[in-house]
Design a protein around this motif. Sequence first.
Motif, PDB file in Angstrom:
ATOM      1  N   LEU A 113       0.827  -1.209   0.000  1.00  0.00           N
ATOM      2  CA  LEU A 113       0.000   0.000   0.000  1.00  0.00           C
ATOM      3  C   LEU A 113       0.862   1.259   0.000  1.00  0.00           C
ATOM      4  O   LEU A 113       0.511   2.262  -0.627  1.00  0.00           O
ATOM      5  CB  LEU A 113      -0.938  -0.002   1.208  1.00  0.00           C
ATOM      6  CG  LEU A 113      -2.149  -0.911   1.111  1.00  0.00           C
ATOM      7  CD1 LEU A 113      -2.861  -1.000   2.457  1.00  0.00           C
ATOM      8  CD2 LEU A 113      -3.101  -0.416   0.039  1.00  0.00           C
ATOM      9  N   GLU A 173       2.076   1.709  -3.486  1.00  0.00           N
ATOM     10  CA  GLU A 173       0.956   2.165  -4.303  1.00  0.00           C
ATOM     11  C   GLU A 173       0.711   3.662  -4.100  1.00  0.00           C
ATOM     12  O   GLU A 173       0.498   4.403  -5.063  1.00  0.00           O
ATOM     13  CB  GLU A 173      -0.310   1.376  -3.943  1.00  0.00           C
ATOM     14  CG  GLU A 173      -1.529   1.752  -4.741  1.00  0.00           C
ATOM     15  CD  GLU A 173      -1.454   1.344  -6.193  1.00  0.00           C
ATOM     16  OE1 GLU A 173      -2.121   1.985  -7.016  1.00  0.00           O
ATOM     17  OE2 GLU A 173      -0.721   0.388  -6.507  1.00  0.00           O
ATOM     18  N   ALA A 174       0.762   4.117  -2.858  1.00  0.00           N
ATOM     19  CA  ALA A 174       0.566   5.542  -2.574  1.00  0.00           C
ATOM     20  C   ALA A 174       1.667   6.378  -3.224  1.00  0.00           C
ATOM     21  O   ALA A 174       1.399   7.445  -3.800  1.00  0.00           O
ATOM     22  CB  ALA A 174       0.532   5.777  -1.070  1.00  0.00           C
ATOM     23  N   GLU A 202      -6.534   7.071  -0.440  1.00  0.00           N
ATOM     24  CA  GLU A 202      -7.102   5.729  -0.337  1.00  0.00           C
ATOM     25  C   GLU A 202      -6.051   4.745   0.174  1.00  0.00           C
ATOM     26  O   GLU A 202      -6.312   3.939   1.065  1.00  0.00           O
ATOM     27  CB  GLU A 202      -7.629   5.263  -1.685  1.00  0.00           C
ATOM     28  CG  GLU A 202      -8.885   5.956  -2.151  1.00  0.00           C
ATOM     29  CD  GLU A 202      -9.291   5.558  -3.561  1.00  0.00           C
ATOM     30  OE1 GLU A 202      -8.551   4.797  -4.214  1.00  0.00           O
ATOM     31  OE2 GLU A 202     -10.350   6.016  -4.009  1.00  0.00           O
ATOM     32  N   SER A 203      -4.852   4.824  -0.404  1.00  0.00           N
ATOM     33  CA  SER A 203      -3.769   3.918   0.024  1.00  0.00           C
ATOM     34  C   SER A 203      -3.277   4.278   1.412  1.00  0.00           C
ATOM     35  O   SER A 203      -3.001   3.397   2.234  1.00  0.00           O
ATOM     36  CB  SER A 203      -2.610   3.983  -0.965  1.00  0.00           C
ATOM     37  OG  SER A 203      -3.030   3.582  -2.238  1.00  0.00           O
TER      38      SER A 203
END
Length: 70
Positions: A34, A37-38, A53-54
Amino acid sequence: MAVEARQVYRTPVKPINFDTSQEKRSVQQVDFALGIEALERFVNKEPLRRIYESVFGILALESEEVDPRL
């Protein structure tokens, strides 16, 4: 030129207890994924909503579990 050997005194260091349980390791892998991803979303200049969101996913993983009886 002689080199003096000195003994350094310090308090004993406790061994690090690495928790190697499979459940803990899988949570750490999801947490890491995560985070990556962020960072990718930030670098790609995606909207902050998508980045958050991440980030909020990471925070949810790190939060304490809630007693379901509450």
